[in-house]
Write a protein that holds these residues in place. Structure first.
Motif, PDB file in Angstrom:
ATOM      1  N   ALA A  22     -55.624 -56.182 -25.687  1.00  0.00           N
ATOM      2  CA  ALA A  22     -56.564 -55.715 -26.001  1.00  0.00           C
ATOM      3  C   ALA A  22     -56.502 -56.001 -27.776  1.00  0.00           C
ATOM      4  N   GLY A  23     -55.482 -56.473 -27.927  1.00  0.00           N
ATOM      5  CA  GLY A  23     -54.792 -56.483 -29.192  1.00  0.00           C
ATOM      6  C   GLY A  23     -54.956 -57.730 -29.871  1.00  0.00           C
ATOM      7  N   TYR A  24     -55.347 -58.944 -28.856  1.00  0.00           N
ATOM      8  CA  TYR A  24     -54.741 -59.805 -28.825  1.00  0.00           C
ATOM      9  C   TYR A  24     -56.152 -61.329 -28.313  1.00  0.00           C
TER      10      TYR A  24
ATOM     11  N   LEU B 205     -64.043 -50.428 -15.812  1.00  0.00           N
ATOM     12  CA  LEU B 205     -65.249 -49.340 -15.047  1.00  0.00           C
ATOM     13  C   LEU B 205     -64.735 -48.099 -15.399  1.00  0.00           C
ATOM     14  N   ARG B 206     -65.885 -47.438 -15.861  1.00  0.00           N
ATOM     15  CA  ARG B 206     -65.703 -45.566 -15.717  1.00  0.00           C
ATOM     16  C   ARG B 206     -66.906 -45.503 -13.946  1.00  0.00           C
ATOM     17  N   TYR B 207     -66.305 -43.781 -13.973  1.00  0.00           N
ATOM     18  CA  TYR B 207     -66.895 -43.608 -13.131  1.00  0.00           C
ATOM     19  C   TYR B 207     -67.608 -41.732 -12.956  1.00  0.00           C
TER      20      TYR B 207
ATOM     21  N   HIS C  13     -58.360 -50.764 -37.122  1.00  0.00           N
ATOM     22  CA  HIS C  13     -58.124 -51.001 -38.009  1.00  0.00           C
ATOM     23  C   HIS C  13     -57.537 -52.214 -38.328  1.00  0.00           C
ATOM     24  N   LEU C  14     -56.473 -53.193 -37.783  1.00  0.00           N
ATOM     25  CA  LEU C  14     -55.235 -53.973 -37.160  1.00  0.00           C
ATOM     26  C   LEU C  14     -56.673 -54.747 -36.940  1.00  0.00           C
ATOM     27  N   ALA C  15     -57.381 -54.706 -36.506  1.00  0.00           N
ATOM     28  CA  ALA C  15     -58.350 -55.794 -36.437  1.00  0.00           C
ATOM     29  C   ALA C  15     -59.150 -56.598 -37.648  1.00  0.00           C
ATOM     30  N   ARG C  16     -59.928 -55.507 -38.212  1.00  0.00           N
ATOM     31  CA  ARG C  16     -60.377 -55.612 -39.553  1.00  0.00           C
ATOM     32  C   ARG C  16     -59.713 -56.646 -40.302  1.00  0.00           C
TER      33      ARG C  16
ATOM     34  N   HIS D  25     -62.122 -43.189 -26.314  1.00  0.00           N
ATOM     35  CA  HIS D  25     -61.345 -44.288 -25.941  1.00  0.00           C
ATOM     36  C   HIS D  25     -61.796 -45.115 -26.904  1.00  0.00           C
ATOM     37  N   PHE D  26     -62.264 -44.769 -28.150  1.00  0.00           N
ATOM     38  CA  PHE D  26     -62.962 -45.557 -29.545  1.00  0.00           C
ATOM     39  C   PHE D  26     -60.994 -46.898 -29.740  1.00  0.00           C
ATOM     40  N   CYS D  27     -61.075 -47.782 -30.237  1.00  0.00           N
ATOM     41  CA  CYS D  27     -60.305 -48.376 -30.105  1.00  0.00           C
ATOM     42  C   CYS D  27     -59.589 -48.074 -30.901  1.00  0.00           C
ATOM     43  N   LEU D  28     -58.010 -48.038 -30.513  1.00  0.00           N
ATOM     44  CA  LEU D  28     -57.171 -47.797 -31.484  1.00  0.00           C
ATOM     45  C   LEU D  28     -57.108 -48.713 -32.552  1.00  0.00           C
ATOM     46  N   GLY D  29     -57.199 -50.037 -32.080  1.00  0.00           N
ATOM     47  CA  GLY D  29     -56.747 -51.131 -33.434  1.00  0.00           C
ATOM     48  C   GLY D  29     -57.568 -51.739 -34.118  1.00  0.00           C
TER      49      GLY D  29
ATOM     50  N   GLY E 120     -70.214 -58.895 -30.530  1.00  0.00           N
ATOM     51  CA  GLY E 120     -69.308 -58.148 -30.298  1.00  0.00           C
ATOM     52  C   GLY E 120     -68.135 -58.948 -29.380  1.00  0.00           C
ATOM     53  N   PRO E 121     -67.332 -58.704 -29.775  1.00  0.00           N
ATOM     54  CA  PRO E 121     -66.160 -59.409 -28.897  1.00  0.00           C
ATOM     55  C   PRO E 121     -65.888 -58.893 -27.143  1.00  0.00           C
ATOM     56  N   VAL E 122     -66.030 -57.542 -27.515  1.00  0.00           N
ATOM     57  CA  VAL E 122     -66.169 -57.282 -26.003  1.00  0.00           C
ATOM     58  C   VAL E 122     -67.532 -57.292 -25.116  1.00  0.00           C
TER      59      VAL E 122
ATOM     60  N   SER F  82     -52.332 -47.282 -17.602  1.00  0.00           N
ATOM     61  CA  SER F  82     -52.824 -47.476 -18.591  1.00  0.00           C
ATOM     62  C   SER F  82     -53.521 -46.450 -18.722  1.00  0.00           C
ATOM     63  N   LEU F  83     -53.409 -45.720 -20.378  1.00  0.00           N
ATOM     64  CA  LEU F  83     -54.432 -45.379 -20.863  1.00  0.00           C
ATOM     65  C   LEU F  83     -55.789 -45.826 -21.011  1.00  0.00           C
ATOM     66  N   ALA F  84     -55.808 -46.548 -21.030  1.00  0.00           N
ATOM     67  CA  ALA F  84     -57.666 -47.439 -20.757  1.00  0.00           C
ATOM     68  C   ALA F  84     -57.662 -46.324 -19.579  1.00  0.00           C
TER      69      ALA F  84
ATOM     70  N   ASP G 199     -45.596 -59.774 -33.375  1.00  0.00           N
ATOM     71  CA  ASP G 199     -44.402 -59.069 -34.108  1.00  0.00           C
ATOM     72  C   ASP G 199     -44.588 -57.053 -34.546  1.00  0.00           C
ATOM     73  N   LEU G 200     -45.569 -56.621 -34.427  1.00  0.00           N
ATOM     74  CA  LEU G 200     -45.936 -54.959 -34.206  1.00  0.00           C
ATOM     75  C   LEU G 200     -45.005 -54.401 -32.637  1.00  0.00           C
ATOM     76  N   LEU G 201     -45.106 -55.834 -31.837  1.00  0.00           N
ATOM     77  CA  LEU G 201     -44.499 -54.905 -30.428  1.00  0.00           C
ATOM     78  C   LEU G 201     -43.476 -55.254 -30.603  1.00  0.00           C
TER      79      LEU G 201
ATOM     80  N   LEU H  84     -70.903 -50.901 -31.686  1.00  0.00           N
ATOM     81  CA  LEU H  84     -70.235 -50.256 -31.189  1.00  0.00           C
ATOM     82  C   LEU H  84     -69.675 -51.307 -30.409  1.00  0.00           C
ATOM     83  N   ALA H  85     -68.941 -52.288 -31.154  1.00  0.00           N
ATOM     84  CA  ALA H  85     -67.799 -53.030 -30.966  1.00  0.00           C
ATOM     85  C   ALA H  85     -66.126 -52.927 -30.341  1.00  0.00           C
ATOM     86  N   PHE H  86     -66.139 -51.401 -30.784  1.00  0.00           N
ATOM     87  CA  PHE H  86     -65.506 -51.608 -30.946  1.00  0.00           C
ATOM     88  C   PHE H  86     -64.860 -49.775 -30.601  1.00  0.00           C
TER      89      PHE H  86
ATOM     90  N   SER I 150     -48.574 -45.788 -34.126  1.00  0.00           N
ATOM     91  CA  SER I 150     -48.113 -47.675 -33.876  1.00  0.00           C
ATOM     92  C   SER I 150     -49.321 -48.417 -35.084  1.00  0.00           C
ATOM     93  N   PHE I 151     -50.183 -47.987 -34.571  1.00  0.00           N
ATOM     94  CA  PHE I 151     -51.919 -48.308 -35.183  1.00  0.00           C
ATOM     95  C   PHE I 151     -51.827 -47.363 -35.856  1.00  0.00           C
ATOM     96  N   ALA I 152     -51.536 -46.168 -36.258  1.00  0.00           N
ATOM     97  CA  ALA I 152     -52.075 -45.488 -37.677  1.00  0.00           C
ATOM     98  C   ALA I 152     -52.684 -46.702 -38.875  1.00  0.00           C
TER      99      ALA I 152
END
Ligand code: HEM
Length: 413
Positions: free
Chosen positions: A243-245, A295-297, A360-363, A354-358, A288-290, A89-91, A158-160, A347-349, A108-110
């Protein structure tokens, strides 16, 4: 972390029982420490705030395992972190491919699209808190199951555009996949179960398309772009659902856990000395929830100073939840929950491209969940104040497995 001699590679505890203490020990050792992840996979653990910022914005660091990870060939079967780390995925894309995929999902997350969801989120929170208000005085209930989970699952579904009859199965399959303590056979079974639930959803959306990001994903990309493979579609769905749930469930539960276990801060909040933004941002800093995002390389050798260098092809794992507790940024009691502190940098988001797209929705959903509960049930209390619930057994997500509350304490006789 195992009690191995200093020169050996520390093994991260897959149960994450003491994840913050483990991260603090790694942070003290150096800017990057080679660790062993579940399944014996080695990666450089990054726990310092400044180093996380540097590596998440460094073009020499990629998230694309297909192009930049020689270790992929040696992975064990049934690796418990595969669903996230090997997700197509894009992640897990890099550079131009990432920019293109992100541009497609971002609308979708604006903030304006998310703001439009406010009335529905509030209505769902009202319904769930009504049910809590109906619990007989003195009786306890697990607020994670009764509020955090159904609220975030309803919002993301609902969003998806996920139909009601597929929601429970998806939620259970996503919960199961994030456990890092399971063996290889169990990991494969859970991965297959999740794939089945995602296939079911994709087939449903093909037959019943709607005005939602899931249906958008199915529309072939512009003529100059490659059409997504079936696996990319499934993995993109999993990214948005997972990621959203799971993350927001933990933020809501952690905010409640922090406030209810610090009655002096609840009193300060009621008196107006602090506000909900202080409480939510301090929870993001402190819990922080994450935790680890695999991984990164390294695309090239990277010198980090203090005698540490990451070699080309090495895997890197960022501990986002550790950043908020870095004493270099928060010298004053970083391990203490204190919503009165002026600087709550975290840096929770994530950070960088790759900063979290969601975010605004999470807050938004967290604020609605916790304010609705506290406004309606101001005397809400912990059922077992002396027994903090154990954390979820996952190196990836961080939060309490359950949180028993007494919504309406019995009047003292
Ligand atoms: C409290 C809740 C949340 C937290 C703590 C959180 C955290 C994060 C973090 C740390 C990342 C960056 C990962 C990395 O760079 O390796 C991320 C990315 C992402 N998040 Fe969130 N997230 C939350 C809620 C959400 C929600 C509600 C959604 C959407 C429905 C969402 C969608 C995404 C997506 C699509 C990405 C990937 C972005 C990319 O790779 O460009 N997140 N999130």
């Amino acid at each position: 972390m195992s009690a191995e001699p200093f020169h050996r590679c520390p093994v991260l505890d897959p149960t994450a029982r003491a994840a913050h203490a483990e991260a603090a020990a790694l942070r003290a050792r150096g800017p990057a420490v080679l660790v062993e992840l579940p399944g014996g996979v080695r990666a450089w653990s990054i726990t310092r705030y400044g180093v996380i910022q540097a590596l998440t914005t460094d073009p020499r660091v990629s998230r694309d395992f297909r192009r930049h990870w020689p270790g992929l060939a040696e992975l064990p079967d049934g690796w418990p972190m595969a669903s996230v780390a090997l997700q197509q995925s894009l992640a897990n894309t890099y550079g131009e491919e990432h920019r293109r995929l992100r541009a497609r999902l971002a609308p979708s997350f604006a903030p304006r699209r998310v703001e439009a969801m406010r009335p529905r989120v509030q209505a769902t929170a009202d319904r769930l808190v009504d049910a809590l208000a109906a619990v007989p005085p003195g009786e306890s209930v697990d607020v994670r199951r009764a509020l955090s989970l159904p609220l975030t699952m309803t919002v993301i579904c609902d969003l998806l555009g996920v139909p009601d009859h597929l929601r429970t199965g998806l939620g259970t399959a996503i919960d199961a996949i994030l456990d890092t303590t399971i063996d290889a056979t169990e990991a494969v079974l859970r991965q297959v179960e999740l794939q089945c639930r995602l296939v079911e959803l994709l087939e449903h959306k093909r037959e019943h398309p709607g005005a939602d990001p899931t249906s958008d994903l199915l529309i072939p990309a512009a003529a100059d772009q490659e059409e997504s493979s079936e696996q990319q579609l499934l993995d993109s769905l999993f990214l948005m659902l997972g990621a959203g749930y799971e993350t927001s469930v933990n933020l809501i539960t952690s905010v409640l856990s922090e406030l209810l276990s610090h009655p002096e801060q609840s009193a300060r909040l009621r008196a107006g000395g602090i506000d909900w933004t202080d409480v939510i941002e301090e929870t993001l800093r402190h819990e922080g929830p994450v935790m680890y995002m695999p991984l990164r390389y390294a695309i090239e050798d990277i010198e980090l100073g203090e005698g540490v260098s990451i070699r080309r092809g090495d895997a890197i794992v960022i501990a986002f939840a550790a950043a908020g507790r870095d004493p270099a940024v928060h010298p004053d009691a970083p391990d203490t929950f204190d919503p009165t502190r002026t600087d709550k940098a975290h840096l929770a988001f994530g950070y960088g491209p790759h900063f979290c797209l969601g975010a605004h929705l999470a807050r938004l959903e967290t604020r609605i969940a916790v304010t609705t509960l506290f406004d309606r049930l101001p005397r809400v209390a912990l059922a077992h104040p002396d027994q903090p619930p154990p954390p979820i057994p996952s190196l990836m997500v961080n939060g309490p497995t359950h949180l028993d509350i007494v919504p309406t304490p019995a009047e003292p006789t």
